[in-house]
Scaffold this motif. Structure first.
Motif, PDB file in Angstrom:
ATOM      1  N   ALA A   1       0.941  -1.065   0.072  1.00 49.45           N
ATOM      2  CA  ALA A   1       0.002   0.012   0.311  1.00 49.45           C
ATOM      3  C   ALA A   1       0.878   1.130  -0.407  1.00 49.45           C
ATOM      4  O   ALA A   1       0.599   2.402  -0.751  1.00 49.45           O
ATOM      5  CB  ALA A   1      -0.810   0.086   1.143  1.00 49.45           C
ATOM      6  N   VAL A   2       2.328   1.362   1.073  1.00 52.41           N
ATOM      7  CA  VAL A   2       3.013   2.322   0.605  1.00 52.41           C
ATOM      8  C   VAL A   2       3.746   2.276  -0.794  1.00 52.41           C
ATOM      9  O   VAL A   2       3.590   3.728  -0.642  1.00 52.41           O
ATOM     10  CB  VAL A   2       4.426   2.432   2.063  1.00 52.41           C
ATOM     11  N   ASP A   3       4.207   1.744  -1.171  1.00 52.31           N
ATOM     12  CA  ASP A   3       4.769   1.200  -2.279  1.00 52.31           C
ATOM     13  C   ASP A   3       3.573   2.490  -3.722  1.00 52.31           C
ATOM     14  O   ASP A   3       4.100   3.095  -3.828  1.00 52.31           O
ATOM     15  CB  ASP A   3       5.214   0.638  -3.131  1.00 52.31           C
TER      16      ASP A   3
ATOM     17  N   GLN B   1       3.541   5.227  -5.620  1.00 51.21           N
ATOM     18  CA  GLN B   1       3.935   5.756  -6.910  1.00 51.21           C
ATOM     19  C   GLN B   1       2.544   6.227  -7.423  1.00 51.21           C
ATOM     20  O   GLN B   1       2.688   7.504  -9.019  1.00 51.21           O
ATOM     21  CB  GLN B   1       3.456   4.127  -8.003  1.00 51.21           C
ATOM     22  N   LEU B   2       1.351   6.417  -7.391  1.00 49.10           N
ATOM     23  CA  LEU B   2       0.692   7.407  -7.487  1.00 49.10           C
ATOM     24  C   LEU B   2       1.109   8.877  -6.799  1.00 49.10           C
ATOM     25  O   LEU B   2       0.792   9.940  -7.898  1.00 49.10           O
ATOM     26  CB  LEU B   2      -0.828   7.038  -6.697  1.00 49.10           C
ATOM     27  N   GLN B   3       1.657   9.466  -6.200  1.00 53.00           N
ATOM     28  CA  GLN B   3       2.284  10.839  -6.093  1.00 53.00           C
ATOM     29  C   GLN B   3       2.992  11.176  -6.699  1.00 53.00           C
ATOM     30  O   GLN B   3       3.195  12.494  -7.326  1.00 53.00           O
ATOM     31  CB  GLN B   3       2.965  10.058  -4.155  1.00 53.00           C
ATOM     32  N   ASP B   4       4.472   9.846  -7.533  1.00 49.36           N
ATOM     33  CA  ASP B   4       5.023  10.389  -8.504  1.00 49.36           C
ATOM     34  C   ASP B   4       4.332  10.511  -9.764  1.00 49.36           C
ATOM     35  O   ASP B   4       4.522  11.316 -10.371  1.00 49.36           O
ATOM     36  CB  ASP B   4       5.884   9.023  -8.393  1.00 49.36           C
TER      37      ASP B   4
ATOM     38  N   HIS C   1       0.944  11.231  -9.594  1.00 53.49           N
ATOM     39  CA  HIS C   1       0.571  12.736  -9.370  1.00 53.49           C
ATOM     40  C   HIS C   1       1.367  14.240 -10.245  1.00 53.49           C
ATOM     41  O   HIS C   1       1.242  15.466 -10.890  1.00 53.49           O
ATOM     42  CB  HIS C   1       0.107  13.178  -8.679  1.00 53.49           C
ATOM     43  N   GLY C   2       2.842  13.538  -9.445  1.00 49.17           N
ATOM     44  CA  GLY C   2       3.728  14.640  -9.968  1.00 49.17           C
ATOM     45  C   GLY C   2       3.998  14.852 -11.351  1.00 49.17           C
ATOM     46  O   GLY C   2       3.933  16.785 -12.201  1.00 49.17           O
ATOM     47  N   ALA C   3       4.051  13.765 -12.251  1.00 49.83           N
ATOM     48  CA  ALA C   3       4.538  13.916 -13.762  1.00 49.83           C
ATOM     49  C   ALA C   3       3.190  14.786 -13.947  1.00 49.83           C
ATOM     50  O   ALA C   3       3.551  15.426 -15.265  1.00 49.83           O
ATOM     51  CB  ALA C   3       5.351  12.285 -13.745  1.00 49.83           C
ATOM     52  N   MET C   4       2.546  14.486 -14.236  1.00 48.07           N
ATOM     53  CA  MET C   4       1.152  14.967 -14.792  1.00 48.07           C
ATOM     54  C   MET C   4       1.134  16.145 -14.384  1.00 48.07           C
ATOM     55  O   MET C   4       0.959  16.598 -15.438  1.00 48.07           O
ATOM     56  CB  MET C   4      -0.363  14.304 -14.004  1.00 48.07           C
ATOM     57  N   GLN C   5       1.689  16.472 -13.182  1.00 45.87           N
ATOM     58  CA  GLN C   5       1.765  18.175 -12.983  1.00 45.87           C
ATOM     59  C   GLN C   5       2.788  19.009 -14.052  1.00 45.87           C
ATOM     60  O   GLN C   5       2.840  20.181 -14.243  1.00 45.87           O
ATOM     61  CB  GLN C   5       1.812  18.485 -11.281  1.00 45.87           C
ATOM     62  N   ARG C   6       4.086  18.416 -13.607  1.00 46.75           N
ATOM     63  CA  ARG C   6       5.353  18.838 -14.358  1.00 46.75           C
ATOM     64  C   ARG C   6       4.505  19.408 -15.685  1.00 46.75           C
ATOM     65  O   ARG C   6       5.195  19.711 -16.490  1.00 46.75           O
ATOM     66  CB  ARG C   6       6.244  17.853 -14.261  1.00 46.75           C
ATOM     67  N   ILE C   7       3.873  17.667 -16.445  1.00 48.75           N
ATOM     68  CA  ILE C   7       4.195  17.934 -17.830  1.00 48.75           C
ATOM     69  C   ILE C   7       3.195  18.642 -18.552  1.00 48.75           C
ATOM     70  O   ILE C   7       2.778  19.403 -19.383  1.00 48.75           O
ATOM     71  CB  ILE C   7       2.758  16.525 -18.148  1.00 48.75           C
ATOM     72  N   ALA C   8       1.635  19.180 -17.090  1.00 51.98           N
ATOM     73  CA  ALA C   8       1.171  20.093 -17.744  1.00 51.98           C
ATOM     74  C   ALA C   8       1.418  21.400 -17.285  1.00 51.98           C
ATOM     75  O   ALA C   8       1.122  22.589 -18.068  1.00 51.98           O
ATOM     76  CB  ALA C   8      -0.584  19.504 -16.185  1.00 51.98           C
ATOM     77  N   ASP C   9       2.159  21.849 -16.810  1.00 54.98           N
ATOM     78  CA  ASP C   9       2.981  22.683 -16.293  1.00 54.98           C
ATOM     79  C   ASP C   9       3.624  22.917 -17.582  1.00 54.98           C
ATOM     80  O   ASP C   9       3.537  24.023 -18.190  1.00 54.98           O
ATOM     81  CB  ASP C   9       3.987  22.960 -14.939  1.00 54.98           C
ATOM     82  N   GLN C  10       4.636  22.269 -18.090  1.00 54.99           N
ATOM     83  CA  GLN C  10       5.089  22.127 -19.545  1.00 54.99           C
ATOM     84  C   GLN C  10       4.257  23.055 -20.562  1.00 54.99           C
ATOM     85  O   GLN C  10       4.478  23.999 -21.826  1.00 54.99           O
ATOM     86  CB  GLN C  10       5.895  21.170 -19.589  1.00 54.99           C
TER      87      GLN C  10
END
Length: 217
Positions: free
Chosen positions: A7-9, A13-16, A18-27
């Motif tokens: 569950a922790v892993d 992964q979901l947090q990572d 989400h972060g990647a998607m946010q960076r894509i949206a920012d770019q």
């Protein structure tokens, strides 16, 4: 324990993700702003140029610069040499160059004590009688040589939220008008950005009057 670790892993992964998607949206948002800025610049090229006095150009942007300077606790001093011939320009674009350089200068002084913050904007005739020089000077900490070498490079910026197009677009506008833009270190500290514009005639406009330096706290 295995389920808990899974569950922790999964959560990590979901947090990572989400972060990647946010960076894509920012770019994507950044790219959209870049395209819009370039499109607007290209559209402005077709605008008719007009003879405008240096006093008019500076007077049009001084109220906004004054507000930004006051918010940054910066003293503003501006002066226009008397008897200058008007420049032939797309005034909206040149006003944007002045605003951009002034804003950069104000931001450059954020790290120095408020008592030392001074923004100077000056306009004078060049030795070549058909050119005027606009100078924007700050009293900030200055610009490192390695940064100065890349100032006008597209997408280069020292600010986390910067797009890195401001100075590059300023250079494009100035060069489209037949002028040049340059940077120099200021003594004892600070930076000076200058750009030149060709005059549109040898006879000053009727409202081109000698101006004494103006100050604001």
């Amino acid at each position: 324990d295995g389920k808990a670790q899974l569950a922790v892993d999964l959560g990590q992964q979901l947090q990572d993700l989400h972060g990647a998607m946010q960076r894509i949206a920012d770019q994507a948002s950044r790219a959209g702003r870049v395209v819009l800025g370039v499109r607007n610049l290209v559209r402005q090229r077709g605008q008719a140029r007009e003879r405008v006095s240096a006093a008019e150009l500076l007077g049009a942007v001084l109220p906004l610069i004054h507000l930004q300077a006051r918010a940054g606790e910066v003293q503003l001093v501006s002066s226009v040499a008397p008897g200058l011939a008007p420049v032939l320009c797309q005034r909206t674009m040149v006003e944007q160059v002045l605003l951009n350089l002034a804003r950069n200068a104000i931001q450059a002084m954020e790290s120095v004590p408020a008592a030392q913050r001074q923004l100077q904007i000056q306009v004078r005739a060049m030795p070549r009688e058909d050119m005027l020089e606009f100078a924007v000077c700050d009293s900030g900490p200055g610009i490192a040589p390695e940064v100065a070498a890349q100032l006008f490079t597209p997408f280069f910026t020292t600010r986390a939220q910067g797009m890195g197009l401001g100075l590059n677009l300023c250079r494009t506008v100035v060069e489209q008008h037949g002028g040049t833009i340059a940077f120099a270190a200021r003594q004892p500290q600070g930076s000076i950005f200058t750009f030149t514009l060709p005059t549109g005639g040898d006879v000053p406009l009727p409202d081109e009057e000698a101006q004494t330096p103006r100050e604001s706290p």
